[in-house]
Write an enzyme that holds these catalytic residues in place. Sequence first.
Site, PDB file in Angstrom:
ATOM      1  N   CYS A   1       5.989  -6.663   7.780  1.00 51.18           N
ATOM      2  CA  CYS A   1       7.268  -6.522   8.554  1.00 51.18           C
ATOM      3  C   CYS A   1       8.151  -7.197   9.161  1.00 51.18           C
ATOM      4  O   CYS A   1       6.763  -7.943  10.145  1.00 51.18           O
ATOM      5  CB  CYS A   1       6.816  -5.071   9.266  1.00 51.18           C
ATOM      6  SG  CYS A   1       7.709  -4.257  10.384  1.00 51.18           S
TER       7      CYS A   1
ATOM      8  N   GLU B   1       0.642  -1.718   0.359  1.00 52.13           N
ATOM      9  CA  GLU B   1      -0.114  -0.031   0.313  1.00 52.13           C
ATOM     10  C   GLU B   1       0.707   1.707  -0.003  1.00 52.13           C
ATOM     11  O   GLU B   1       1.875   1.221   0.518  1.00 52.13           O
ATOM     12  CB  GLU B   1      -1.058   0.239   1.438  1.00 52.13           C
ATOM     13  CG  GLU B   1      -1.461  -1.161   0.925  1.00 52.13           C
ATOM     14  CD  GLU B   1      -2.981  -1.069   2.544  1.00 52.13           C
ATOM     15  OE1 GLU B   1      -3.866  -1.395   1.894  1.00 52.13           O
ATOM     16  OE2 GLU B   1      -2.627  -0.736   3.696  1.00 52.13           O
TER      17      GLU B   1
ATOM     18  N   CYS C   1       5.957  -4.511  16.481  1.00 54.85           N
ATOM     19  CA  CYS C   1       5.333  -3.446  17.433  1.00 54.85           C
ATOM     20  C   CYS C   1       4.050  -3.861  17.433  1.00 54.85           C
ATOM     21  O   CYS C   1       2.794  -3.765  17.060  1.00 54.85           O
ATOM     22  CB  CYS C   1       5.905  -1.915  16.624  1.00 54.85           C
ATOM     23  SG  CYS C   1       7.411  -1.797  16.382  1.00 54.85           S
TER      24      CYS C   1
ATOM     25  N   CYS D   1       3.679   8.712   1.074  1.00 52.24           N
ATOM     26  CA  CYS D   1       3.805   7.710   2.219  1.00 52.24           C
ATOM     27  C   CYS D   1       4.554   6.278   1.284  1.00 52.24           C
ATOM     28  O   CYS D   1       3.547   5.891   0.613  1.00 52.24           O
ATOM     29  CB  CYS D   1       3.377   7.556   3.202  1.00 52.24           C
ATOM     30  SG  CYS D   1       3.410   6.756   4.367  1.00 52.24           S
TER      31      CYS D   1
ATOM     32  N   CYS E   1       1.094  -1.413  16.453  1.00 51.02           N
ATOM     33  CA  CYS E   1       0.943  -1.563  14.829  1.00 51.02           C
ATOM     34  C   CYS E   1       0.258  -2.511  14.702  1.00 51.02           C
ATOM     35  O   CYS E   1       0.298  -3.829  13.963  1.00 51.02           O
ATOM     36  CB  CYS E   1       2.898  -1.415  14.243  1.00 51.02           C
ATOM     37  SG  CYS E   1       2.603  -0.887  11.950  1.00 51.02           S
TER      38      CYS E   1
ATOM     39  N   CYS F   1      -1.581   6.201   9.301  1.00 53.72           N
ATOM     40  CA  CYS F   1      -0.361   5.665   9.546  1.00 53.72           C
ATOM     41  C   CYS F   1      -0.429   4.344  11.065  1.00 53.72           C
ATOM     42  O   CYS F   1      -1.163   3.694  11.625  1.00 53.72           O
ATOM     43  CB  CYS F   1       0.104   7.003  11.368  1.00 53.72           C
ATOM     44  SG  CYS F   1       0.693   7.651  11.005  1.00 53.72           S
TER      45      CYS F   1
HETATM   46  N1  SAH Z   1       8.488   1.001  10.370  1.00 55.31           N
HETATM   47  C1  SAH Z   1       8.928   2.161  10.362  1.00 55.31           C
HETATM   48  C2  SAH Z   1       7.990   3.647   9.234  1.00 55.31           C
HETATM   49  C3  SAH Z   1       6.985   2.725   9.256  1.00 55.31           C
HETATM   50  S1  SAH Z   1       5.495   3.155  10.181  1.00 55.31           S
HETATM   51  C4  SAH Z   1       9.130   2.867  11.519  1.00 55.31           C
HETATM   52  O1  SAH Z   1       8.900   2.132  12.299  1.00 55.31           O
HETATM   53  O2  SAH Z   1       9.383   3.548  12.385  1.00 55.31           O
HETATM   54  C5  SAH Z   1       5.230   5.189  10.766  1.00 55.31           C
HETATM   55  C6  SAH Z   1       4.851   5.743  12.035  1.00 55.31           C
HETATM   56  O3  SAH Z   1       3.636   5.272  12.263  1.00 55.31           O
HETATM   57  C7  SAH Z   1       5.586   4.883  13.112  1.00 55.31           C
HETATM   58  O4  SAH Z   1       6.709   5.843  13.902  1.00 55.31           O
HETATM   59  C8  SAH Z   1       4.840   3.952  13.585  1.00 55.31           C
HETATM   60  O5  SAH Z   1       4.830   3.602  14.764  1.00 55.31           O
HETATM   61  C9  SAH Z   1       3.752   4.222  13.266  1.00 55.31           C
HETATM   62  N2  SAH Z   1       2.160   3.723  13.649  1.00 55.31           N
HETATM   63  C10 SAH Z   1       2.143   2.218  13.724  1.00 55.31           C
HETATM   64  N3  SAH Z   1       0.969   2.222  14.689  1.00 55.31           N
HETATM   65  C11 SAH Z   1       0.001   3.293  14.161  1.00 55.31           C
HETATM   66  C12 SAH Z   1      -0.792   2.729  14.479  1.00 55.31           C
HETATM   67  N4  SAH Z   1      -1.709   1.750  14.970  1.00 55.31           N
HETATM   68  N5  SAH Z   1      -1.521   4.515  14.664  1.00 55.31           N
HETATM   69  C13 SAH Z   1      -0.549   5.515  15.372  1.00 55.31           C
HETATM   70  N6  SAH Z   1       0.975   5.804  14.519  1.00 55.31           N
HETATM   71  C14 SAH Z   1       1.382   4.270  14.455  1.00 55.31           C
HETATM   72 FE1  SF4 Z   2       7.136  -2.459  11.482  1.00 50.31          FE
HETATM   73 FE2  SF4 Z   2       4.994  -1.275  12.091  1.00 50.31          FE
HETATM   74 FE3  SF4 Z   2       6.805  -1.512  14.038  1.00 50.31          FE
HETATM   75 FE4  SF4 Z   2       7.512   0.049  12.353  1.00 50.31          FE
HETATM   76  S1  SF4 Z   2       6.094   0.434  13.573  1.00 50.31           S
HETATM   77  S2  SF4 Z   2       9.445  -1.086  12.653  1.00 50.31           S
HETATM   78  S3  SF4 Z   2       6.001  -0.950   9.985  1.00 50.31           S
HETATM   79  S4  SF4 Z   2       5.669  -3.446  13.066  1.00 50.31           S
END
Ligand code: SAH
Ligand code: SF4
Length: 373
Positions: A121, A101, A125, A114, A128, A359
């Site tokens: 991944c 996406e 986290c 974006c 996420c 995000c």
């Molecule tokens: N993997 C990289 C980039 C992708 S995520 C990283 O983790 O930085 C882009 C941003 O969205 C990151 O800061 C991530 O922590 C945040 N993010 C992930 N899940 C989210 C959610 N459910 N609500 C808000 N932000 C989120």
């Molecule tokens: Fe991967 Fe989501 Fe963690 Fe970014 S925030 S490193 S996309 S699991």
Amino acid sequence: MISLIGQDRIQLAQTLATVGVPSTQLKMRAQQIWHWVYVRGVTSFDEMLNLSKALRIELSKTCSVALPEIVKEQVSVDGTRKWLLRFPADGPDRPTPVEVETVYIPEIERGTLCVSSQVGCSLTCTFCHTGTQKMVRNLDAGEILSQVLLARRRLGDYPDAEEDLEIIAPLSGRKVSNVVMMGMGEPLFNFENVKQALLIALDDEACGFSRRRVTLSTSGVLPAIDRTAEEIRCMLAISLHAVNDELRDELVPINRKYPIAELLDACRRYPETANCRRITFEYVMLKDVNDSLEEARALVNLLQGIPAKVNLIPFNPWPESKYECSSKKQIVRFANYLMEQGFESPVRTPRGRDIFAACGQLKSVSEKTVTLK
Ligand code: SAH
Ligand code: SF4
């Protein structure tokens, strides 16, 4: 088919040599193709009018400058656009097509794309959605860059494009003015491909984005942060999300390998090496988990000595997520405290939630297929 998208000048010249371009012409031909693909946005050799017909025919037998297929385009009520893109299967290493996406977020003064770096991944986290999708594979440089080319073409950013008034875009300038590596995946676990794609995006003879408008976001893959400063020199965003190792170990599990203190040391080195003014810290606001004023105070202490801005991201829920977003009041309180202490701390307005484009909401159905031998 060899995709020429994402090849650097040297690789492109090598490919041209294999289709019979004489060595004295390699540099010039590579330059011409580079111009057609990145400046003019063409997607077929037929349109490359300063190449001989014979060369165009020869190239189209083995090479391609095609963009990925758009499987689905969704437009949010706020103008945010999400594309589901499919990259075809290609040889034994890539037995199945994959989908990722890409999201376009228009604002009055800028349009941000974006971009995804991986299918799924490898990190998990806990807040996420992408983290719940198994890592399928890295995208190659061409696949990363073609997300940018596709958006520019679809939104009408190339010189020959007709204006499409239906599209919500910034008032002036490029429709895609900014690129953020914040889509699916951890870009620093795919360093070489991300680097190659971004260097072409930044090249004045290719896409020509300014370094200030290209941001790489990482969960904190330490050794690669120094390399980013030295070799890409784009803006950096760090997904911090917690102010102590105990909580960050849980929310951002890579913290167990690269804890906060070491991560912040790398952040202290970054601005000078990359020659950028400051770093962005991303902080997702999770109700009763990381949103207390005490944590805001601890955050200020941690960031002492780092030229920093803090982006507060209201948590975007997804099916079965176990967190809640902090209340508006608490987010404002947290933001105000940071501001009083001298840190710019914008609250990121959730965009495209209705189409699951905000995000952390991205996920595609691509699954890893195991080939049985
Ligand atoms: N993997 C990289 C980039 C992708 S995520 C990283 O983790 O930085 C882009 C941003 O969205 C990151 O800061 C991530 O922590 C945040 N993010 C992930 N899940 C989210 C959610 N459910 N609500 C808000 N932000 C989120
Ligand atoms: Fe991967 Fe989501 Fe963690 Fe970014 S925030 S490193 S996309 S699991």
